[in-house]
Design a protein around this motif. Structure first.
Motif, PDB file in Angstrom:
ATOM      1  N   GLN A   9       0.849  -1.237   0.082  1.00 33.60           N
ATOM      2  CA  GLN A   9      -0.042   0.016   0.131  1.00 33.60           C
ATOM      3  C   GLN A   9       0.865   1.219  -0.180  1.00 33.60           C
ATOM      4  N   GLY A  17      10.130  -3.607   8.100  1.00 36.90           N
ATOM      5  CA  GLY A  17       9.060  -4.904   7.813  1.00 36.90           C
ATOM      6  C   GLY A  17       8.593  -4.915   6.516  1.00 36.90           C
ATOM      7  N   ASN A  18       8.163  -3.807   5.920  1.00 33.95           N
ATOM      8  CA  ASN A  18       7.858  -4.183   4.352  1.00 33.95           C
ATOM      9  C   ASN A  18       8.979  -4.670   3.636  1.00 33.95           C
ATOM     10  N   TYR A 126     -12.166  -4.967   2.303  1.00 33.78           N
ATOM     11  CA  TYR A 126     -10.793  -4.903   1.859  1.00 33.78           C
ATOM     12  C   TYR A 126     -10.467  -6.200   1.438  1.00 33.78           C
ATOM     13  N   ASP A 133      -7.100  -8.955  -6.542  1.00 33.88           N
ATOM     14  CA  ASP A 133      -5.948  -8.495  -7.040  1.00 33.88           C
ATOM     15  C   ASP A 133      -5.010  -9.845  -7.405  1.00 33.88           C
ATOM     16  N   GLY A 145       4.381 -10.938   4.358  1.00 30.07           N
ATOM     17  CA  GLY A 145       4.605 -10.906   5.751  1.00 30.07           C
ATOM     18  C   GLY A 145       3.758 -11.849   6.388  1.00 30.07           C
ATOM     19  N   ASP A 147       1.577 -10.974   8.674  1.00 26.57           N
ATOM     20  CA  ASP A 147       0.179 -10.400   9.034  1.00 26.57           C
ATOM     21  C   ASP A 147      -0.712 -10.696   7.809  1.00 26.57           C
ATOM     22  N   GLN A 148      -0.295 -11.027   6.724  1.00 27.90           N
ATOM     23  CA  GLN A 148      -1.233 -10.978   5.640  1.00 27.90           C
ATOM     24  C   GLN A 148      -1.847 -12.422   5.541  1.00 27.90           C
ATOM     25  N   VAL A 185       8.332  -8.400  11.607  1.00 29.81           N
ATOM     26  CA  VAL A 185       9.513  -7.212  12.315  1.00 29.81           C
ATOM     27  C   VAL A 185       8.487  -6.702  13.377  1.00 29.81           C
ATOM     28  N   MET A 195       5.650  -3.818  13.619  1.00 25.45           N
ATOM     29  CA  MET A 195       6.302  -2.581  13.168  1.00 25.45           C
ATOM     30  C   MET A 195       5.171  -1.971  12.116  1.00 25.45           C
ATOM     31  N   LYS A 197       3.338   1.221   9.488  1.00 25.22           N
ATOM     32  CA  LYS A 197       3.318   2.435   8.646  1.00 25.22           C
ATOM     33  C   LYS A 197       2.674   3.377   9.357  1.00 25.22           C
TER      34      LYS A 197
END
Ligand code: TYM
Length: 332
Positions: A9, A17-18, A126, A133, A145, A147-148, A185, A195, A197
């Motif tokens: 994003q 982390g990204n 979302y 996508d 990562g 989290d997804q 991360v 971590m 954004k």
């Protein structure tokens, strides 16, 4: 056939982390797979974005992909809103996914916070857009990562339900690719929080645009405890911040957690933080410099995105046609 899709994003503050959780892995995978990498600007507006900042962040994320080593000539690199198929397929998936499935999404709960009634409908839906996508390109593998993971599971459920509902194997079951020490991360201020954004304190993260002095300062101020680092990997119980910093070190050095402990275990934080800073600056410095160089010529970034979008559309359109035919939409 194997095909990779992944996205980031453009919401500002692209961080370590990204990079360690996603982008660096993409660079490695691009030699083995056909890859499609996307700046997911439509996801970004699920929470308010200043329009000018969104445009700038879209270019910045694109520059970070290229600076990190993604080859835009070989791989498809574009921004989501430039390919209409994402929105088209997301609508179909809004009608396939169940409300109960979305109600289980932990990231929505976290992002919406207490005032859920006031969250945008887009934030709620979302994960359906994210499934679109991936499946718009019939991607088989999705490097992300940790989290997804839950969103990926939902994408698999949507693919399966679509295929079952219509009695046709239109979509593959996309596999998450979550690997390496950087898959989770944590914040520099709190070793139990991701971590992110959006965290208020800039001292909680190392941004991909931070210069060497800023990185040094953030690591110096990172939360720790009074004891030296444990000398074996089992000694990190109850020491989330120590674990996180050693994990970041491991990911940056590209070694396992145990190997990292063998290298830096027993050191006091004062010494370890200096070592960690050097490693972080070594890895991020060249990326940072290349990002700056690329961002000085925004027209070139836009041209790369335009070419990428054209290639993405060519892959997506036959899938949209197939989905529309399957659903029974008349295509006059
Ligand atoms: P986003 O933009 O939040 O994050 C981009 C990538 O970075 C990973 N990541 C992390 N990895 C390790 N530690 C962290 N602290 C950390 N924070 C973020 C994320 O897991 C992600 O891989 N929903 C996605 C974007 C997206 C997408 C997709 C991804 C939209 N459509 C389709 C894959 C496929 C997101 O918000 O990522």
């Amino acid at each position: 056939m194997s095909r990779i899709f992944s996205g980031v994003q453009p919401t500002g503050n692209l961080h370590l982390g990204n990079y360690l959780g996603a982008i660096r892995n993409w660079v490695r995978l691009q030699n083995e797979y056909e890859c499609i990498f996307c700046v997911v600007d439509m996801h970004a507006i699920t929470v308010w974005q200043d329009p000018a900042a969104l445009t700038q962040a879209t270019r910045e994320v694109t520059a970070s992909f290229i600076a990190a080593g993604i080859d835009p000539e070989k791989q498809v690199l574009f921004n989501q809103s430039a390919v209409a198929g994402h929105a088209q397929l997301a609508w179909v998936f809004n009608c396939v996914a169940r409300i109960g499935w979305l109600n289980r999404m932990t990231q929505f709960k976290e992002k919406a916070g207490k005032n859920r009634e006031n969250a945008s409908v887009g934030l709620y839906a979302y994960p359906n857009l994210m499934a679109a996508d991936i499946l718009l390109y019939k991607a088989t593998h999705v490097p992300v990562g940790e989290d997804q993971k839950q969103h990926l599971e939902l994408a698999r459920d949507i693919a399966q339900k679509f295929n079952t509902d219509f009695g046709r194997e239109v979509f593959p079951q996309p596999e998450p690719l979550i690997f390496g020490a950087g898959t989770r991360v944590m914040s520099l201020r709190d070793g139990t929080a991701k971590m992110s954004k959006s965290a208020e304190s800039d001292y909680s993260r190392i941004n991909m645009t931070d210069d060497a002095d800023t990185i040094a300062q953030k690591i110096r101020k990172a939360k720790t405890d009074p004891e030296p680092l444990p000398t074996d990997a089992d000694g990190f119980e109850g020491r989330a911040e120590a674990r996180n910093l050693v994990n970041i070190y491991a990911a940056l050095r590209d070694v396992s957690f145990s190997e990292a402990v063998a290298e830096v275990g027993g050191k006091p934080f004062s010494e370890f933080k200096g070592i960690l800073t050097d490693v972080a600056v070594d890895v991020l410095g060249p990326i940072n410099a290349e990002m700056k160089r690329l961002l000085a010529a925004p027209a070139e970034i836009d041209a790369i995105l335009a070419r990428g979008a054209e290639r993405a559309r060519a892959i997506a359109q036959p899938v949209i046609d197939e989905v529309y035919d399957t659903v029974g939409f008349l295509r006059p």
